[in-house]
Write a protein that holds these residues in place. Structure first.
Motif, PDB file in Angstrom:
ATOM      1  N   SER A   2      52.225   0.929  90.421  1.00  0.00           N
ATOM      2  CA  SER A   2      53.149   0.582  88.468  1.00  0.00           C
ATOM      3  C   SER A   2      54.126   0.054  89.092  1.00  0.00           C
ATOM      4  O   SER A   2      54.879   0.476  89.618  1.00  0.00           O
ATOM      5  CB  SER A   2      52.841   1.985  88.057  1.00  0.00           C
ATOM      6  OG  SER A   2      51.827   2.746  87.714  1.00  0.00           O
ATOM      7  N   ARG A  34      57.631   0.280  86.990  1.00  0.00           N
ATOM      8  CA  ARG A  34      58.049   1.255  86.461  1.00  0.00           C
ATOM      9  C   ARG A  34      59.351   0.792  87.068  1.00  0.00           C
ATOM     10  O   ARG A  34      60.357   1.251  86.117  1.00  0.00           O
ATOM     11  CB  ARG A  34      57.658   1.949  86.199  1.00  0.00           C
ATOM     12  CG  ARG A  34      56.579   2.501  85.904  1.00  0.00           C
ATOM     13  CD  ARG A  34      56.267   4.081  85.614  1.00  0.00           C
ATOM     14  NE  ARG A  34      55.082   3.999  84.378  1.00  0.00           N
ATOM     15  CZ  ARG A  34      53.898   3.847  85.462  1.00  0.00           C
ATOM     16  NH1 ARG A  34      53.673   4.472  86.570  1.00  0.00           N
ATOM     17  NH2 ARG A  34      52.758   4.355  84.535  1.00  0.00           N
ATOM     18  N   TYR A  77      62.531   1.428  84.169  1.00  0.00           N
ATOM     19  CA  TYR A  77      62.640   2.555  82.995  1.00  0.00           C
ATOM     20  C   TYR A  77      62.642   4.128  84.232  1.00  0.00           C
ATOM     21  O   TYR A  77      63.753   4.504  84.165  1.00  0.00           O
ATOM     22  CB  TYR A  77      60.972   3.070  82.119  1.00  0.00           C
ATOM     23  CG  TYR A  77      60.570   1.403  80.963  1.00  0.00           C
ATOM     24  CD1 TYR A  77      61.634   1.694  80.140  1.00  0.00           C
ATOM     25  CD2 TYR A  77      59.895   1.091  81.502  1.00  0.00           C
ATOM     26  CE1 TYR A  77      61.634   1.009  78.915  1.00  0.00           C
ATOM     27  CE2 TYR A  77      59.828  -0.462  79.899  1.00  0.00           C
ATOM     28  CZ  TYR A  77      60.710  -0.628  79.035  1.00  0.00           C
ATOM     29  OH  TYR A  77      60.621  -1.516  78.442  1.00  0.00           O
ATOM     30  N   SER A 134      55.977   7.912  85.159  1.00  0.00           N
ATOM     31  CA  SER A 134      56.432   8.488  83.761  1.00  0.00           C
ATOM     32  C   SER A 134      55.485  10.034  83.212  1.00  0.00           C
ATOM     33  O   SER A 134      54.567  10.065  84.151  1.00  0.00           O
ATOM     34  CB  SER A 134      55.510   7.198  82.746  1.00  0.00           C
ATOM     35  OG  SER A 134      54.044   7.024  83.366  1.00  0.00           O
ATOM     36  N   PHE A 182      49.108   1.586  78.672  1.00  0.00           N
ATOM     37  CA  PHE A 182      49.550   2.004  79.215  1.00  0.00           C
ATOM     38  C   PHE A 182      49.205   3.301  79.637  1.00  0.00           C
ATOM     39  O   PHE A 182      48.018   4.022  79.053  1.00  0.00           O
ATOM     40  CB  PHE A 182      50.802   2.657  77.847  1.00  0.00           C
ATOM     41  CG  PHE A 182      51.640   3.324  78.528  1.00  0.00           C
ATOM     42  CD1 PHE A 182      52.930   3.135  79.300  1.00  0.00           C
ATOM     43  CD2 PHE A 182      51.147   5.203  77.713  1.00  0.00           C
ATOM     44  CE1 PHE A 182      53.328   4.878  79.886  1.00  0.00           C
ATOM     45  CE2 PHE A 182      52.423   6.161  79.046  1.00  0.00           C
ATOM     46  CZ  PHE A 182      53.593   5.667  79.762  1.00  0.00           C
ATOM     47  N   GLU A 193      50.255   7.324  82.026  1.00  0.00           N
ATOM     48  CA  GLU A 193      51.114   7.962  82.664  1.00  0.00           C
ATOM     49  C   GLU A 193      51.219   8.210  83.700  1.00  0.00           C
ATOM     50  O   GLU A 193      50.152   8.771  84.333  1.00  0.00           O
ATOM     51  CB  GLU A 193      52.039   9.465  81.517  1.00  0.00           C
ATOM     52  CG  GLU A 193      50.437   9.868  81.496  1.00  0.00           C
ATOM     53  CD  GLU A 193      49.413   9.731  80.418  1.00  0.00           C
ATOM     54  OE1 GLU A 193      48.749  10.467  80.713  1.00  0.00           O
ATOM     55  OE2 GLU A 193      49.590   8.864  79.793  1.00  0.00           O
ATOM     56  N   ASN A 194      51.811   8.490  84.664  1.00  0.00           N
ATOM     57  CA  ASN A 194      51.370   9.200  85.743  1.00  0.00           C
ATOM     58  C   ASN A 194      51.415  11.036  85.508  1.00  0.00           C
ATOM     59  O   ASN A 194      50.561  11.276  86.686  1.00  0.00           O
ATOM     60  CB  ASN A 194      53.017   9.296  87.079  1.00  0.00           C
ATOM     61  CG  ASN A 194      53.458   7.606  87.366  1.00  0.00           C
ATOM     62  OD1 ASN A 194      54.396   6.686  86.919  1.00  0.00           O
ATOM     63  ND2 ASN A 194      51.679   6.724  87.586  1.00  0.00           N
ATOM     64  N   ARG A 231      60.568   3.680  75.069  1.00  0.00           N
ATOM     65  CA  ARG A 231      60.680   2.252  76.049  1.00  0.00           C
ATOM     66  C   ARG A 231      60.632   1.434  74.630  1.00  0.00           C
ATOM     67  O   ARG A 231      60.368   1.744  73.290  1.00  0.00           O
ATOM     68  CB  ARG A 231      59.402   2.326  76.473  1.00  0.00           C
ATOM     69  CG  ARG A 231      58.789   1.159  77.302  1.00  0.00           C
ATOM     70  CD  ARG A 231      57.720   1.407  77.899  1.00  0.00           C
ATOM     71  NE  ARG A 231      57.556   0.382  78.291  1.00  0.00           N
ATOM     72  CZ  ARG A 231      56.169  -0.062  78.860  1.00  0.00           C
ATOM     73  NH1 ARG A 231      55.441   0.455  79.675  1.00  0.00           N
ATOM     74  NH2 ARG A 231      55.685  -1.835  79.816  1.00  0.00           N
ATOM     75  N   PHE A 255      55.659   5.468  72.949  1.00  0.00           N
ATOM     76  CA  PHE A 255      57.001   5.243  73.200  1.00  0.00           C
ATOM     77  C   PHE A 255      57.856   5.979  72.337  1.00  0.00           C
ATOM     78  O   PHE A 255      58.890   5.914  72.927  1.00  0.00           O
ATOM     79  CB  PHE A 255      57.391   3.843  73.821  1.00  0.00           C
ATOM     80  CG  PHE A 255      55.843   3.074  74.442  1.00  0.00           C
ATOM     81  CD1 PHE A 255      56.159   3.989  75.881  1.00  0.00           C
ATOM     82  CD2 PHE A 255      55.510   2.170  73.739  1.00  0.00           C
ATOM     83  CE1 PHE A 255      55.203   2.803  77.066  1.00  0.00           C
ATOM     84  CE2 PHE A 255      54.300   1.991  74.954  1.00  0.00           C
ATOM     85  CZ  PHE A 255      53.963   2.127  76.502  1.00  0.00           C
ATOM     86  N   VAL A 280      57.541   8.899  75.370  1.00  0.00           N
ATOM     87  CA  VAL A 280      56.668   9.149  77.010  1.00  0.00           C
ATOM     88  C   VAL A 280      57.944   8.901  77.215  1.00  0.00           C
ATOM     89  O   VAL A 280      59.311   8.961  76.801  1.00  0.00           O
ATOM     90  CB  VAL A 280      56.392   7.920  77.191  1.00  0.00           C
ATOM     91  CG1 VAL A 280      57.454   6.813  76.468  1.00  0.00           C
ATOM     92  CG2 VAL A 280      56.112   7.643  78.659  1.00  0.00           C
ATOM     93  N   PHE A 324      60.340   8.742  81.253  1.00  0.00           N
ATOM     94  CA  PHE A 324      60.662   8.538  82.366  1.00  0.00           C
ATOM     95  C   PHE A 324      62.039   9.184  83.435  1.00  0.00           C
ATOM     96  O   PHE A 324      62.883   9.655  83.667  1.00  0.00           O
ATOM     97  CB  PHE A 324      60.640   7.569  82.385  1.00  0.00           C
ATOM     98  CG  PHE A 324      60.176   6.248  81.645  1.00  0.00           C
ATOM     99  CD1 PHE A 324      58.696   5.491  82.467  1.00  0.00           C
ATOM    100  CD2 PHE A 324      60.174   6.071  80.543  1.00  0.00           C
ATOM    101  CE1 PHE A 324      58.176   4.911  81.727  1.00  0.00           C
ATOM    102  CE2 PHE A 324      59.068   5.039  79.998  1.00  0.00           C
ATOM    103  CZ  PHE A 324      58.225   4.568  80.301  1.00  0.00           C
TER     104      PHE A 324
END
Length: 142
Positions: free
Chosen positions: A34, A36, A39, A43, A66, A68-69, A100, A118, A121, A123
């Protein structure tokens, strides 16, 4: 709080669910491709909000692309602050960004002025690397 899901993006730009991940200090999840860095390294999104995205089929540009991890059960971003640390499995994360920027041509931005995705989320930067597994406890350090 606990880890509900772990995801990485592979070399073919596919999202892959994994049962455990190795997180490297100052880098992120090993094998996650990803983009990222703007940010943060990892995530995070609350599982309750992930369900809203999946069930309601939000029509924002970003909600389609989108992932997320780390998905965390019972995460409330209203209780999270920049600089706060989370212990997730063997790892320590520092919150470096909440929310974000959204694309100006997104329908949600044009209609509502903001995107719920966002605002929820988070980071992080990896302070201490290690292994994170699905069902690992998440501890907030204040």
């Amino acid at each position: 709080m606990k880890v509900a899901a772990l995801k990485v993006r592979d070399s073919k730009d596919n999202i892959c669910y994994i049962s455990e991940a190795f997180l490297e200090e100052d880098r992120g999840i090993v094998g996650d491709l990803s983009k990222r860095q703007e940010y943060g390294q990892v995530s995070i999104l609350g599982s309750e909000f992930r369900e809203i995205i999946d069930d309601e089929k939000m029509e924002g540009l970003c909600s389609f692309g989108f992932d997320e991890n780390i998905t965390i059960e019972d995460l409330d971003t209203k209780d999270i602050n920049i600089g706060q640390r989370l212990v997730i499995g063997d790892t320590v994360h520092e919150i470096i960004c909440i929310g974000r920027r959204c694309a100006k041509d997104c329908k949600l931005i044009q209609l509502e002025g903001k995107c719920k995705l966002f605002m929820n989320v988070v980071f992080t930067k990896i302070i201490k690397g290690g292994v994170v597994k699905v069902d690992d406890k998440v501890i907030s350090l204040r």
